[in-house]
Scaffold this motif. Structure first.
Motif, PDB file in Angstrom:
ATOM      1  N   TRP A 115      -6.564   2.600   0.333  1.00 26.58           N
ATOM      2  CA  TRP A 115      -5.625   2.190  -0.862  1.00 26.58           C
ATOM      3  C   TRP A 115      -4.925   0.838  -0.712  1.00 26.58           C
ATOM      4  O   TRP A 115      -4.606  -0.014  -1.455  1.00 26.58           O
ATOM      5  N   GLY A 116      -4.792   0.719   0.845  1.00 28.01           N
ATOM      6  CA  GLY A 116      -4.157  -0.517   1.090  1.00 28.01           C
ATOM      7  C   GLY A 116      -5.007  -1.713   1.033  1.00 28.01           C
ATOM      8  O   GLY A 116      -4.688  -2.730   0.401  1.00 28.01           O
ATOM      9  N   ILE A 117      -6.359  -1.495   1.295  1.00 29.80           N
ATOM     10  CA  ILE A 117      -7.157  -2.831   1.050  1.00 29.80           C
ATOM     11  C   ILE A 117      -7.478  -2.872  -0.351  1.00 29.80           C
ATOM     12  O   ILE A 117      -7.381  -4.038  -0.816  1.00 29.80           O
ATOM     13  N   MET A 175      -6.877  -6.612  -2.336  1.00 32.73           N
ATOM     14  CA  MET A 175      -7.934  -7.120  -3.002  1.00 32.73           C
ATOM     15  C   MET A 175      -7.245  -7.515  -4.495  1.00 32.73           C
ATOM     16  O   MET A 175      -7.728  -8.444  -5.289  1.00 32.73           O
ATOM     17  N   MET A 176      -6.615  -6.576  -5.118  1.00 31.84           N
ATOM     18  CA  MET A 176      -5.970  -6.939  -6.487  1.00 31.84           C
ATOM     19  C   MET A 176      -4.943  -7.730  -6.338  1.00 31.84           C
ATOM     20  O   MET A 176      -4.730  -8.851  -7.228  1.00 31.84           O
ATOM     21  N   TRP A 177      -4.205  -7.993  -5.192  1.00 27.78           N
ATOM     22  CA  TRP A 177      -3.115  -9.006  -5.192  1.00 27.78           C
ATOM     23  C   TRP A 177      -3.946 -10.166  -5.021  1.00 27.78           C
ATOM     24  O   TRP A 177      -3.614 -11.325  -5.519  1.00 27.78           O
ATOM     25  N   GLY A 218       0.738  -1.373   0.040  1.00 25.39           N
ATOM     26  CA  GLY A 218       0.074  -0.063  -0.106  1.00 25.39           C
ATOM     27  C   GLY A 218       0.560   1.344   0.129  1.00 25.39           C
ATOM     28  O   GLY A 218       0.299   2.319   0.467  1.00 25.39           O
ATOM     29  N   ASP A 219       2.065   1.205  -0.250  1.00 22.25           N
ATOM     30  CA  ASP A 219       2.969   2.266  -0.319  1.00 22.25           C
ATOM     31  C   ASP A 219       2.705   2.972  -1.712  1.00 22.25           C
ATOM     32  O   ASP A 219       2.891   2.548  -2.766  1.00 22.25           O
ATOM     33  N   GLY A 220       2.470   4.198  -1.795  1.00 21.63           N
ATOM     34  CA  GLY A 220       1.836   4.986  -2.924  1.00 21.63           C
ATOM     35  C   GLY A 220       3.233   5.402  -3.743  1.00 21.63           C
ATOM     36  O   GLY A 220       2.861   6.023  -4.783  1.00 21.63           O
ATOM     37  N   SER A 221       4.371   5.087  -3.429  1.00 16.82           N
ATOM     38  CA  SER A 221       5.570   5.466  -3.958  1.00 16.82           C
ATOM     39  C   SER A 221       5.790   4.425  -4.934  1.00 16.82           C
ATOM     40  O   SER A 221       6.773   4.603  -5.998  1.00 16.82           O
ATOM     41  N   ALA A 222       5.367   3.339  -5.187  1.00 14.30           N
ATOM     42  CA  ALA A 222       5.697   2.166  -5.880  1.00 14.30           C
ATOM     43  C   ALA A 222       5.209   2.389  -7.325  1.00 14.30           C
ATOM     44  O   ALA A 222       6.529   2.380  -8.083  1.00 14.30           O
ATOM     45  N   ILE A 223       4.056   3.018  -7.519  1.00 14.40           N
ATOM     46  CA  ILE A 223       3.879   3.097  -8.963  1.00 14.40           C
ATOM     47  C   ILE A 223       4.700   4.110  -9.629  1.00 14.40           C
ATOM     48  O   ILE A 223       5.181   4.002 -10.800  1.00 14.40           O
TER      49      ILE A 223
END
Length: 648
Positions: free
Chosen positions: A619-621, A625-627, A344-349
Motif C-alpha cells: 500500500w505504501g509503494i 507511485m501514485m504521488w 501510506g496510512d490507511g486512515s487517510a481515505i
C-alpha cells in the motif's frame, strides 16, 4: 483554520510579483474559501486564505498588521488562550487598538510587547509567518504537536513558505525532484519523517520550532521554543491524576468549542473520541450536535457499532459513513493531491470520506488524535512492559525456539491478528527499547528496502531509519522508559503521520479539525505523571478510563483499542487488485529509476500467496507511485484539487 503562503526576496527592496502570490493562494483555496487577502511590505509578500471560524466579519481577514503597519502576520490555526493573554498582558491599556475579535490580532500585539517569547505563551494549534518590517526579519513558527503544517524552500533570489507544498511548486526555480533520502525512510514508516519532504529542495518546519530569516544577510536561524519535559512528579497519586486530568481535559474541550460556526465530533467509538463527545454534551448542557463515524464490512476493522452506542447514550445527531473498496478506488489518486506527499496510512481515505459528509453540517470537528500519546494507549506501550518480563524470565535459547514456532503461524489479513502481533512481538523483543518500539511499527526493514530500491548504493549514506526513534529516546528528559516511548510517539508518529491526514483530509473539505488532547496544560500534567500511575498493570489509558466512568457506558470504558485503518491487505488481493497491478507493474516501477520492479514483484507474490502479509508495504509503494505520477512525471495533481466549501 486557514492557509497561507509568501516569499522574501533577497534581491529586491519591493516584492512586485503579486500574480505569483495570487497563484500560491489559489491552489490552497480549499483551506480558506471565504476570503483571499494579499499584502506586500518591502521585500516580503504574503497571501492568506481564510476559513472564517471566529468573528465572521471582514475585520478578521488576513494578512493583518499592527497600527502602523510595521508588523504583518499570516496565521493558520487557533490559539485558545488568546483572551487570557490579551488580559494578562494588559494589551488594551497599553495602547493597542483592536479592530476585530480574532486571536490573530492578539498575536500581533503580543509580539510587539514580548517579541518572539510570545510563542511560549500560546496554547493552541498554529503555523505562523510574521514579517517585522523594522528589523527586516521574517519569523516562522509551528505549534508543538505539528497540528498545522508549514513548509519552506529557497531559490536563487528568495526564501518561500506555505501551508501546503503545492503553493511552493508555483515558484519558478523550485524543482520537482524526488528526495532519495525521503523515499528511503518513507519505506520504513509509510510516511516521510522529520523535516524531510518527498521533494529534494523542500523542507518542513518541525513542531515547536521557530525560524528567523534575516533579509539583509539571508541567514536562517532555527531553534526549539517548546520544552518537551517528561520529568516525573513522584507526589502524583492515581486518584489525583484521574481527577485532575479529567478537569484539564474538560477545560481543553471547552476551549475548543469557542466558534461562530457549527462544531461536531469525529466519533470512532474508541475511548478518545467517545470522551470528547460526552464532555462536549456535558459542557454545552445539550447534545443536539453532529457526530460522524466510519464503518467497514470486515468486523475486525469496524467500530461503528460502538460509535452508535456512544451516540445513542449521549443523544447526538449521528452519521455513519461506510467505507467500501469502490469508494476507495474512486479516490485514487485524488486524495493525494491534498497531501502533496506519498502517504501510506490507511486512515487517510476514511477520514476524507468522513470530512466530505461532515462538511454538509459543520465547519469544525473535534478529533481524538493524540489521546494515545498523552494517556499511553498503543499496543506497543503494553508490548514494552511485556518485553521486560519476557526477556527477564525466558532464556535466550527458549526465546529462539518460540520465534521459530511463531514464524510458522499462517498469515491472517484480519486487523491486528494474533499471528501479526505474535510475529512482531517475538522478533522485536530482541532489540533494545527504542529498537523494539521501532520494529513493532516498521513497514520494511533495512535489508528489505534495499531489495525494492534501484541502485541501492545511492541510499547507503542516509543512516538507518530507526535513528529517528533512538535519537528522541536518548534526548528525552525522563528516566522512565515508557515516558520516553510516549516522547517518541509525540515527536515522530503524531506530527509526521497522524496530523498529516488530520489536517489535509479535513481541510480538503474546508473543515477545521481541533485536537483537545494536545492542550498544553493537559500535556504538561500527563507528561509529569509517573509511568506506574499512568499505566498500571496492563491497563492502557487507565487515567482516561477511570475519569470517564460517570459519562460513558461500561462497554466503551472497557473496550479494547481498534484504531482507524482499512483492510487493504485483503482488498489488494481482491477488490483493488486491478489498481495494484496498474501501479505495481515491474516495468512501471523500473521506469521511475527509483524502484527495482523485480524486488517489489517478489513482495507481491509472497502477499498474494498468503506467505507473508506485505499489505502495508505494498500500500505504501502503491501510494508513492501514485504521488510520483501526480507530482514528478506530471502536474496532474492540479486537476484533483478541491475548490473548497463555501458556507456563507
Amino acid at each position: 483554520m486557514c492557509g497561507f503562503a509568501g516569499g522574501l526576496l533577497f534581491s529586491q527592496r519591493e516584492f512586485q510579483n503579486t500574480e505569483l502570490l495570487n497563484r500560491m493562494g489559489s491552489v490552497i483555496a480549499h483551506r480558506g474559501p471565504d476570503n483571499q487577502g494579499l499584502t506586500v511590505k518591502g521585500p516580503c509578500g504574503l497571501v492568506h486564505r481564510r476559513l472564517s471560524i471566529i468573528d465572521l466579519s471582514s475585520r478578521g481577514n488576513q494578512p493583518m498588521s499592527n497600527e502602523d503597519g510595521s508588523v504583518w502576520i499570516v496565521y493558520n490555526g487557533e490559539v485558545y488562550n488568546f483572551l487570557e493573554l490579551r488580559k494578562r498582558y494588559d494589551l488594551d491599556s497599553r495602547g493597542h487598538a483592536f479592530n476585530s475579535a480574532t486571536d490573530t490580532e492578539v498575536l500581533v500585539h503580543l509580539y510587539e510587547e514580548v517579541g518572539e517569547d510570545f510563542l511560549k505563551e500560546l496554547n493552541g494549534m498554529y503555523s505562523i509567518a510574521l514579517w517585522d518590517d523594522t528589523r527586516k526579519k521574517l519569523l516562522l513558527a509551528r505549534d508543538p504537536f505539528g497540528i498545522k503544517p508549514l513548509f519552506y524552500t529557497s531559490t536563487n533570489n528568495g526564501f518561500w513558505f506555505a501551508s501546503e507544498i503545492k503553493s511552493l511548486l508555483e515558484v519558478e526555480g523550485v524543482n520537482r525532484k524526488p528526495s532519495l533520502e525521503a523515499l528511503y525512510h518513507y519505506l520504513s514508516y509509510n510516511y516521510v519523517p522529520d523535516s524531510l519532504t518527498p521533494f529534494d529542495n523542500v523542507h518542513e518546519l518541525l513542531p515547536g520550532r521557530a525560524m528567523w530569516i534575516n533579509w539583509e544577510t539571508g541567514e536562517k536561524q532555527e531553534h526549539c521554543f517548546f520544552n518537551y519535559d517528561y520529568t516525573e512528579d513522584a507526589s502524583v497519586t492515581s486518584k489525583y491524576a484521574s481527577v485532575h486530568s479529567r478537569e484539564l481535559l474538560e477545560r481543553a474541550v471547552e476551549r475548543r468549542l469557542v466558534a461562530d460556526v457549527p462544531v461536531g465530533v469525529m466519533l470512532s467509538g474508541g475511548m478518545d473520541s467517545s470522551a470528547l463527545t460526552a464532555l462536549m454534551a456535558k459542557i454545552r448542557g445539550r447534545s443536539n450536535f453532529h457526530t460522524f463515524s466510519i464503518g467497514f464490512d470486515d468486523s475486525s476493522f469496524d467500530e461503528s457499532e460502538y460509535a452508535r452506542i456512544v451516540a445513542e447514550s449521549v443523544g447526538t445527531i449521528h452519521h455513519s459513513i461506510q467505507v467500501t473498496p469502490g469508494a476507495v478506488a474512486d479516490l485514487l489518486p485524488r486524495y493525494l493531491a491534498h497531501i502533496d506527499e506519498p502517504y501510506g496510512d490507511g486512515s487517510a481515505i476514511p477520514t476524507w470520506l468522513l470530512a466530505e459528509e461532515a462538511s454538509k453540517y459543520v465547519t469544525v470537528l473535534l478529533s481524538g488524535e493524540a489521546g494515545d500519546e498523552v494517556y499511553s494507549g498503543y499496543d506497543t506501550h503494553a508490548a514494552y512492559k511485556v518485553r521486560k518480563l519476557y526477556r527477564r524470565s525466558v532464556p535466550a535459547f527458549v526465546r529462539h525456539c518460540v520465534g521459530s514456532v511463531v514464524s510458522r503461524l499462517p498469515v491472517s489479513h484480519r486487523k491486528l491478528s494474533f499471528e501479526f502481533k505474535a510475529k512482531r512481538f517475538v522478533r522485536g523483543a530482541e532489540f533494545d527499547v527504542p529498537g523494539s518500539h521501532f520494529f513493532w511499527r516498521v513497514v520494511l526493514s533495512e535489508d528489505a528496502k534495499l531489495q525494492v530500491l534501484n541502485s541501492p548504493g545511492r541510499f547507503s549514506g542516509f543512516g538507518e531509519s530507526s535513528r529517528y526513534f533512538s535519537d528522541i529516546f536518548s534526548n528525552c528528559k525522563t528516566g522512565s522508559g515508557l515516558n520516553k516511548l510516549l516522547c517518541i510517539d509525540t515527536l515522530c508518529h503524531l506530527p509526521h503521520d497522524l496530523m498529516i491526514k488530520n489536517d489535509r483530509m479535513t481541510m480538503a473539505h474546508s473543515i477545521e479539525a481541533r485536537v483537545p488532547f494536545t492542550d498544553v496544560e493537559l500535556f504538561r500534567f500527563l507528561a509529569s505523571v509517573p509511568a506506574e500511575v499512568k499505566f498500571p498493570g496492563m491497563r492502557k489509558k487507565h487515567l482516561l478510563r477511570n475519569s470517564m466512568k460517570d459519562l460513558l457506558p461500561e462497554s466503551i470504558v472497557n473496550k479494547k483499542k481498534v484504531g482507524l485503518e482499512m483492510p487493504y491487505s485483503s482488498w489488494l488481493r481482491n477488490e483493488l487488485r486491478d489498481v495494484a497491478m496498474e501501479y505495481l507493474n515491474p516495468s512501471r516501477l523500473n521506469s521511475t529509476g527509483l524502484f527495482n520492479g523485480a524486488g517489489v514483484e517478489k513482495l507481491w507474490l509472497q502477499h498474494d500467496r498468503y506467505e507473508v502479509d506485505h499489505g502495508r508495504a505494498l500500500w505504501g509503494i502503491l501510494n508513492y507511485m501514485m504521488w510520483y505520477d501526480l507530482y514528478i512525471a506530471s502536474t496532474d495533481y492540479k486537476n484533483y484539487i478541491n475548490p473548497g466549501v463555501v458556507r456563507r
